[in-house]
Write an enzyme that holds these catalytic residues in place. Structure first.
Site, PDB file in Angstrom:
ATOM      1  CB  THR A  59      -2.640   4.026   1.867  1.00  0.00           C
ATOM      2  OG1 THR A  59      -1.501   3.562   2.595  1.00  0.00           O
ATOM      3  CG2 THR A  59      -2.274   5.264   1.073  1.00  0.00           C
TER       4      THR A  59
ATOM      5  CG  ASN B 219       3.636   5.754  -0.383  1.00  0.00           C
ATOM      6  OD1 ASN B 219       4.633   5.806   0.332  1.00  0.00           O
ATOM      7  ND2 ASN B 219       2.751   4.794  -0.284  1.00  0.00           N
TER       8      ASN B 219
ATOM      9  CB  CYS C 288       2.700   1.192  -1.396  1.00  0.00           C
ATOM     10  SG  CYS C 288       2.201   0.227   0.040  1.00  0.00           S
TER      11      CYS C 288
ATOM     12  CE  LYS D 180      10.381  -3.574  -0.321  1.00  0.00           C
ATOM     13  NZ  LYS D 180      10.533  -2.424   0.521  1.00  0.00           N
TER      14      LYS D 180
HETATM   15  P1  NAD Z   1      -3.040  -7.088   2.562  1.00  0.00           P
HETATM   16  O1  NAD Z   1      -3.863  -7.314   1.362  1.00  0.00           O
HETATM   17  O2  NAD Z   1      -1.727  -7.767   2.705  1.00  0.00           O
HETATM   18  O3  NAD Z   1      -3.882  -7.431   3.873  1.00  0.00           O
HETATM   19  C1  NAD Z   1      -5.202  -7.017   4.067  1.00  0.00           C
HETATM   20  C2  NAD Z   1      -5.904  -8.074   4.905  1.00  0.00           C
HETATM   21  O4  NAD Z   1      -7.192  -7.592   5.259  1.00  0.00           O
HETATM   22  C3  NAD Z   1      -6.130  -9.394   4.171  1.00  0.00           C
HETATM   23  O5  NAD Z   1      -5.585 -10.462   4.924  1.00  0.00           O
HETATM   24  C4  NAD Z   1      -7.650  -9.507   4.065  1.00  0.00           C
HETATM   25  O6  NAD Z   1      -8.111 -10.842   4.160  1.00  0.00           O
HETATM   26  C5  NAD Z   1      -8.089  -8.686   5.256  1.00  0.00           C
HETATM   27  N1  NAD Z   1      -9.453  -8.169   5.159  1.00  0.00           N
HETATM   28  C6  NAD Z   1     -10.043  -7.555   4.110  1.00  0.00           C
HETATM   29  N2  NAD Z   1     -11.308  -7.217   4.420  1.00  0.00           N
HETATM   30  C7  NAD Z   1     -11.517  -7.623   5.703  1.00  0.00           C
HETATM   31  C8  NAD Z   1     -12.623  -7.564   6.591  1.00  0.00           C
HETATM   32  N3  NAD Z   1     -13.782  -7.004   6.205  1.00  0.00           N
HETATM   33  N4  NAD Z   1     -12.491  -8.095   7.822  1.00  0.00           N
HETATM   34  C9  NAD Z   1     -11.333  -8.670   8.212  1.00  0.00           C
HETATM   35  N5  NAD Z   1     -10.243  -8.755   7.413  1.00  0.00           N
HETATM   36  C10 NAD Z   1     -10.332  -8.237   6.169  1.00  0.00           C
HETATM   37  O7  NAD Z   1      -2.847  -5.488   2.638  1.00  0.00           O
HETATM   38  P2  NAD Z   1      -1.587  -4.694   3.221  1.00  0.00           P
HETATM   39  O8  NAD Z   1      -0.476  -4.717   2.235  1.00  0.00           O
HETATM   40  O9  NAD Z   1      -1.342  -5.128   4.610  1.00  0.00           O
HETATM   41  O10 NAD Z   1      -2.165  -3.206   3.208  1.00  0.00           O
HETATM   42  C11 NAD Z   1      -3.137  -2.766   4.131  1.00  0.00           C
HETATM   43  C12 NAD Z   1      -3.246  -1.251   4.024  1.00  0.00           C
HETATM   44  O11 NAD Z   1      -2.011  -0.647   4.431  1.00  0.00           O
HETATM   45  C13 NAD Z   1      -3.500  -0.748   2.604  1.00  0.00           C
HETATM   46  O12 NAD Z   1      -4.299   0.406   2.667  1.00  0.00           O
HETATM   47  C14 NAD Z   1      -2.115  -0.375   2.104  1.00  0.00           C
HETATM   48  O13 NAD Z   1      -2.148   0.601   1.107  1.00  0.00           O
HETATM   49  C15 NAD Z   1      -1.492   0.169   3.375  1.00  0.00           C
HETATM   50  N6  NAD Z   1      -0.030   0.069   3.439  1.00  0.00           N
HETATM   51  C16 NAD Z   1       0.610  -1.049   2.959  1.00  0.00           C
HETATM   52  C17 NAD Z   1       1.995  -1.136   3.066  1.00  0.00           C
HETATM   53  C18 NAD Z   1       2.721  -2.333   2.530  1.00  0.00           C
HETATM   54  O14 NAD Z   1       3.947  -2.260   2.389  1.00  0.00           O
HETATM   55  N7  NAD Z   1       2.063  -3.435   2.233  1.00  0.00           N
HETATM   56  C19 NAD Z   1       2.725  -0.095   3.660  1.00  0.00           C
HETATM   57  C20 NAD Z   1       2.041   1.011   4.157  1.00  0.00           C
HETATM   58  C21 NAD Z   1       0.655   1.079   4.042  1.00  0.00           C
END
Ligand code: NAD
Length: 486
Positions: free
Chosen positions: A121, A264, A316, A376
């Site tokens: 996002t 969102n 989020c 949640k």
């Molecule tokens: P998260 O923090 O759970 O996971 C991100 C991962 O990326 C981590 O494991 C981290 O170690 C890794 N990472 C960071 N920099 C890196 C790099 N340079 N190389 C390799 N790995 C790297 O995040 P998330 O909750 O999965 O969210 C990811 C994206 O998706 C965000 O932009 C979030 O807003 C969006 N999003 C999240 C959700 C949700 O419910 N969690 C839903 C929709 C969208």
């Protein structure tokens, strides 16, 4: 087709596993070695219902692998999804530095045409920024391989005194090798830079707790694109969903990015609206449940996200609302509604603490039993969880906190080590001055309330997710308070 997912968190791990389950070869990369080690040893670093067996199934089928080696993965993959975190900066804007870093690394290792798909996002304009970065950091000083340079087994020449000397072609090859790490040694073909690539904006809409279902039964798949070639590749990747009639929205990069924030922010607004109505119901003696139910019967409104509670949290809604506000600020646009939502959601935590205070009196030295720490149910995620904020506020008033959550205790212990962590709901209630329900886990819906009452110092229940029928709880001798239907 080889696919890679960079970032193996809640979104990346689910996306990678589900795509592998569609029959694609998927490599999941993360810079966190610990996460990758857990996955490679058959574990799972997060809690998400049904994810573990799906990972196992696809590992066994040889379609899903995990690594920290981004360079090798980039080279092997035709399509690279970026799924790294985009946490908030101090001013609320989204920190896209991880996305930019990944784009830079992709640029450094790109060896042939690739599609880079952003799942994070991100503020509008980020897909174009990814494009710029990949163009900028592609290996520039490359001497393309020339015809006539034989790269396989060049015959060594002998110089004066029988010393081996290198032929000009070998020297040229070595120079080319050094300046071009992407040279394909098998074919001897050096990529001609700049290497073409396409960027796609494909925001993710899954919800933690039902992520696999959401990924495989999406309300919509949004694809921002510029090239027909990349669009076709995305259609191929999502073909199993296309066959299930999942609606696709093909649009521009910018519109795709905005759709995610708009969704969102709208949902955050809907939750906040019903919280505000609930607070008013408390004051005027109306029942928010009946209000929400009747509102939801209106097809223009829809019953989802009309559940009052302690305020929205998670990874989020809070950060995306603030990022949308920051995006508007950057454009000198005063987005009044989103500002009000952010403010009302912060106030909701205070209102909840005031409610607890009204029920118990002075909070100093009181023991509060908290059920629920995750933002949640069905997740171990405590990022911006209202439960955590409320616990902090109670601690600042010198309360003792006993707590229990089916999945989120480990994560909470890392940031709040001094709480009393209990085995179950009943141990939590032991000796407490009030029982406060903060997360709507199903297992909290059918507690043995008589047993709980006997264990407590005082039978006070604050049901901040409205899980119980107030009359029934009161009939058991509890002082009960919910939200919007006290
Ligand atoms: P998260 O923090 O759970 O996971 C991100 C991962 O990326 C981590 O494991 C981290 O170690 C890794 N990472 C960071 N920099 C890196 C790099 N340079 N190389 C390799 N790995 C790297 O995040 P998330 O909750 O999965 O969210 C990811 C994206 O998706 C965000 O932009 C979030 O807003 C969006 N999003 C999240 C959700 C949700 O419910 N969690 C839903 C929709 C969208």
């Amino acid at each position: 087709m080889n696919i890679s997912i960079i970032g193996t968190g809640y979104v990346g791990l689910v996306t990678g596993t589900c795509l592998a389950d569609f029959g694609l070869n998927v490599i999941c990369v993360d810079q966190d070695k610990n996460k990758i080690d857990i996955l490679n040893s058959g574990g799972i670093p997060i809690y998400e219902p049904n994810l573990e067996p799906l990972i196992e199934k696809n590992i066994s089928a040889g379609r899903l692998t995990f690594t920290t080696d981004l360079k090798d993965t980039v080279r092997k993959s035709k399509v690279i999804f970026i799924a790294v975190g985009t946490p908030p900066n101090h001013d609320g804007s989204a920190d896209i530095s991880r996305v930019e870093q990944v784009a830079k690394e992709i640029a450094q290792h790109i060896n042939e045409y690739k599609v880079i798909v952003n799942k994070c996002t991100v503020p509008v304009g980020t897909a174009r920024q990814i494009k710029k970065i990949i163009n900028k950091y592609q290996h520039k000083s490359v001497i393309p391989a020339k015809a006539g340079i034989h790269l396989s087994s060049p015959s060594p020449l002998r110089g004066e005194g029988g010393v081996r000397v290198k032929s000009s072609s070998v020297i040229a090859r070595e120079q080319s090798d050094r300046s071009n790490p992407n040279l394909n040694r098998r074919t001897g073909v050096s990529p001609v830079y700049p290497i073409p690539f396409d960027v796609i904006s494909n925001p993710e809409f899954l919800r933690e707790g039902s992520a696999i279902y959401d990924f495989t039964h999406p309300d919509k798949i949004v694809i921002g694109y510029e090239s027909e070639k990349a669009k076709k590749i995305m259609q191929e990747i999502y073909r199993p969903l296309y066959l299930l009639d999942a609606p696709f929205v093909f649009t521009t990069l910018e519109t795709a990015e905005m759709i995610k924030y708009a969704c969102n922010a709208f949902l955050a607004t809907k939750i906040t609206f019903i919280n505000e109505i609930a607070n008013l119901c408390d004051k005027v003696g109306a029942n928010v449940h009946q209000v929400a139910k009747a509102m939801g019967m209106d097809g223009r409104i829809n019953p989802k996200f009309l559940h009052p509670g302690p305020g929205f949290g998670g990874s989020c809604f809070p950060k995306d609302s603030r990022a949308l506000k920051a995006m508007a600020d950057n454009q000198n646009y005063d987005f009044k509604l989103i500002k009000a939502v952010i403010e009302a959601n912060t106030r909701q935590r205070q209102i909840v603490v005031e409610k607890i205070e009204q029920c118990i009196g002075n909070l100093q030295d009181k023991t509060i039993a908290i059920l629920g720490l995750a933002f949640k149910q069905n997740t171990d995620d405590i990022r911006e969880s209202s439960a955590i904020d409320i616990i902090r506020m109670l601690l600042s008033k010198n309360c003792r906190i006993r707590c229990f959550d089916p999945m989120a205790m480990e994560n909470t212990r890392k940031i709040l080590p001094d709480l009393i962590y209990c085995q179950d709901e009943y141990e939590t209630a032991q000796g407490s001055d009030a029982l406060v329900i903060l997360t709507e886990w199903n297992q909290f819906r059918n507690l043995d309330l008589l047993k709980i009452k006997k264990l407590m110092q005082k039978p006070i229940m604050l049901d901040l997710r409205n899980l119980y029928d107030p009359e029934k709880v009161k009939a058991l001798g509890f002082q009960y308070s919910g939200i919007g239907r006290s």
